[in-house]
Design an enzyme around this catalytic site. Structure first.
Site: not given
Ligand SMILES: Cc1ncc(C[n+]2csc(CCOP(=O)(O)OP(=O)(O)O)c2C)c(N)n1
Lengths: 163, 560
Positions: B49, B111-112, B161, B474
């Site tokens: 993502e 959940f999630q 949802k 760097m």
């Protein structure tokens, strides 16, 4: 320097969090903050007392104005305004101190809002100097607890801040 | 006819003109993915993502449109945070749609579930939790409007949802009016006139141009202004491309790894015209000694950028393009021999340029600067370049001459390793017929290397040029210069065989180990219509110069 900012915000969940996240994330300080809805329930009014030099205050004001949910911010510093704070003070009482406590409350035009055999709870409204003074006087007599609302402020004269 | 939340979202996107979504599915957004089938919007399935947001960001930077991503709740949402923060720091318009658990479960540690609104509050321009399907269309409209107007930035829309499954009548609002959001586009005439007075007095002026010139599409106006008045231009990392790097008035980049002439010009100028730039610490060095003799004019759409880090004499809040247009119009009437007026100053700058030009020595081992220079010479600026972060990024900024806006994609503000490759994917999607090259370090490229699968799946001919110095270069450079050469944890003792890796993903791998192989490798890569990894095995301990140590004044540059 201490500044009192007055802001109109959209009255929605999360807006207060946006303001406080801004202050903490950018290292600005909040000395007090009070917020409640206005005559129009879709808008709330917030009074923030903050500290900083003029550059910091300018940034604070601009950053607040930049938040999408903030309608308007005014720094009251250069205007004439009235500010008030309310304090609830719970003092322990003894037979010997009751009269003295009542006298002090009276001088400050305080109200006794709760009484028990062992305590008085006093409500006082005033500017910061007055609040500080009553605390100083009551402290030796035994303060158990204080709760302060933080400052609210409004400009003097006929004009207000509006949309 | 009633439509579900998922359908409404996609219809709204279509009406916003969205042609591409970068995303990754999950339970909370399955309704949207279900509704997506058959809709004329292209969904690019990334492999992480974070890459979805960087790709949307690269799409936005290169095309000027708003980038769009779609991810699921919880881990899908939290994986976007680095991408969002990257876009926020560079003011890039993206709208991120995150799934959320059903409204009645919010706050339950379901959940999630993740409070993604809370997590991203400090790094989004604005965010919304949609609680009612009836609010959805309007919210989408607002999100795009806020992301793309004013000072652009990422906007997050959190979609529970049940809201996506719910249905209502669909009507997309034509116009919106957000009563608390009114960016100032038009520069104040009085302030602009004041600026002109100051510019007329200037003997040693410079223009300091930033990313704002690119996001307001003001390159044309800026170039006209600088050329008409013979004022030299230095740009920030974010501003590269807004003024032709090959123009004789170009000073190149300023700041920590800026050119000698740019940093000297800033230090000695009497008038600094800042346009769409924000006086970042990597640009200013020690703030008290930044442009110490200059009157400062600052043009910016964001009032908070003005007088944030330095005191500004003439602030002009407004869109860079609008203000420059007005400046150009008003200044036409002044009969001034600008070239004559600034002649001595331009001579001085030319002298600085010839005393300390950007330089390196190509010896037996490939120098990374040489690779960038050759990529430039072969492509002649007619490509889109992205970079990762570190030395690769600075060498690209120094040795690639950008001549067009929106052709250089780099994470300037946040400095996100792993940005360049997914951003290149986004740009390639926006411009299927252009060559897109990610100039990378061997460290950074591994941060989103999984996107090779995305590139393979969609046949994207993205090119990656890895400057392999076997170090987190760097950081190693800082250790060399400021930490007594203690190379603590900066040597990449193990890296994959990048050639085999490319092949494993169905791409082509080319390796160059000798200087004479550099040009043929680049030419070959450009001739292959597929994804190619070019690995250049370069000098391991090459440093980026000039360098202004952090906190030092710009005039105190370490030169080679
Ligand atoms: C995500 C992230 N982690 C850490 C850093 C700190 N950092 C800045 S530059 C750099 C080294 C990058 O190494 P490499 O990609 O090999 O590029 P090089 O400098 O060698 O060109 C690191 C670790 C960063 N910018 N981003």
């Amino acid at each position: 320097m201490r500044h009192t900012l007055s802001a109109l915000l959209v009255n929605q969940p999360g807006v207060l969090a946006k303001v406080t996240t801004l202050f903490s994330g950018r290292g600005f300080n909040i000395e007090s903050l009070s917020v409640a809805e206005t005559l129009d329930p879709s808008i709330s009014r917030m009074t923030i007392v903050t500290r900083g030099n003029s550059q910091v205050i300018e940034q604070v004001t601009k950053q607040l104005n930049k938040l999408v949910d903030v309608i308007k911010v005014v720094d009251l510093f250069d205007t004439d305004y009235v500010d008030r704070e309310m304090i609830l003070i719970k003092v322990t009482t003894e037979a010997s101190s009751r009269a003295e406590i009542l006298r002090i409350a009276d001088i400050f035009r305080g109200k006794i809002v709760d009484v028990t055999p062992k305590s008085y709870t006093i409500e006082v409204t005033g500017d910061e100097g007055k609040i500080r003074a009553i605390i100083t006087l009551l402290k030796p007599l035994g303060i158990k607890e204080v709760v302060r609302t933080g400052r609210v402020a409004i400009s003097r004269g006929g004009k207000g801040i509006c949309l | 006819m009633k439509k579900t939340g998922g359908q409404i979202l996609l219809e709204s996107l279509r009406l916003e003109g969205v042609d591409t979504i970068f995303g990754f599915p999950g339970g909370a957004v399955i309704d949207i993915y279900d509704a997506l089938v058959g809709i004329p919007i292209r969904h690019i399935l990334v492999r992480h993502e974070q890459a979805a947001v960087h790709a949307a960001d690269g799409y936005a930077r290169s095309s000027g449109k708003v980038g769009v991503c779609l991810v699921t709740s919880g881990p899908g949402a939290t994986n976007t945070v680095t991408g969002i923060a990257t876009a926020y720091m560079d003011s890039i318009p993206v709208v991120v749609f995150t799934g959320q658990v059903p409204t009645e479960l919010i706050g339950n540690d379901a959940f999630q579930e993740a409070d993604i609104i809370g997590i991203t509050r400090p790094c989004t321009k604005h965010s919304y939790l949609v609680k009612d399907v009836k609010e959805l269309a309007k919210t989408v409209k607002e999100a795009f409007y806020i992301a793309g107007t004013g000072r652009p930035g990422p906007v997050l829309v959190d979609l529970p949802k049940d809201v996506l499954a719910d249905s209502t009548d669909f009507k997309y609002p034509e116009n919106i009016e957000i009563k608390t959001y009114h960016p100032t586009y038009r520069g104040h005439r009085g302030q602009i006139k004041k600026a002109i007075k100051e510019i007329l007095k200037a003997k040693q002026p410079i223009i300091y141009a930033g990313g704002g010139v690119i996001s307001s599409d003001a390159s044309h106006e800026l170039t006209a202004f600088a050329r008409a008045l013979s004022i030299p231009v230095t740009t920030t990392l974010m501003g590269l491309g807004c003024f032709p790097g090959v123009d004789e008035l170009s000073l190149g980049m300023l700041g920590m790894h800026g050119t000698y002439r740019a940093n000297m010009a800033v230090t000695n100028c009497d008038t600094l015209i800042a346009v769409g730039a924000r006086f970042d610490d990597r640009v200013t060095g020690k703030i008290d000694e930044f442009a110490p003799h200059a009157k400062t004019i600052h043009i910016d759409i964001d009032p908070t950028s003005i007088s944030k880090n330095i005191r500004v004499d003439i602030p002009i809040v407004g869109d860079a393009r609008d203000v420059l247009k007005k400046l150009n119009n008003l200044i036409k009437d002044e009969k001034v021999d600008w070239r004559g007026l600034h002649g001595e100053w331009l001579d001085q700058i030319a002298e600085w340029k010839s005393t300390y030009p950007l330089a390196y020595k190509q010896e037996d081992i490939i120098k990374p600067q040489y690779v960038v220079e050759k990529i430039y010479e072969i492509t002649k600026g007619d490509v889109i370049i992205s970079t990762e972060v570190g030395q690769n990024q600075m060498w690209t900024a120094q040795y690639y001459q950008f001549t067009q806006p929106r052709t250089f994609l780099t994470s300037g503000g946040l400095g996100t390793m792993g940005y360049g490759f997914p951003a290149a994917i986004g740009a390639q999607i926006a411009f299927p017929n252009k060559t897109v090259i990610d100039i990378a370090g061997d460290g950074s490229i591994q941060m989103n290397i999984q996107e090779l699968a995305t590139v393979a799946q969609y046949n994207l001919p993205v090119k990656i040029a890895i400057l392999n110095n076997n170090f987190l270069g760097m950081v190693r450079q800082w250790q060399e210069l400021f930490y007594k050469k203690v190379y603590s944890s900066t040597m990449l003792q193990m890296s994959p065989d990048f050639i085999k890796l490319a092949e494993a993903y169905g791409a082509v791998g080319l390796r160059a180990t000798k200087p004479e192989e550099v040009i043929p490798t680049i030419e070959k890569a450009l001739s292959i219509p597929r994804a190619v990894i070019m690995e250049f095995v370069v000098e391991q301990e090459e440093d980026v110069y000039p360098m202004v140590p952090a906190g030092a004044p710009l005039s105190e540059m370490l030169l080679v």
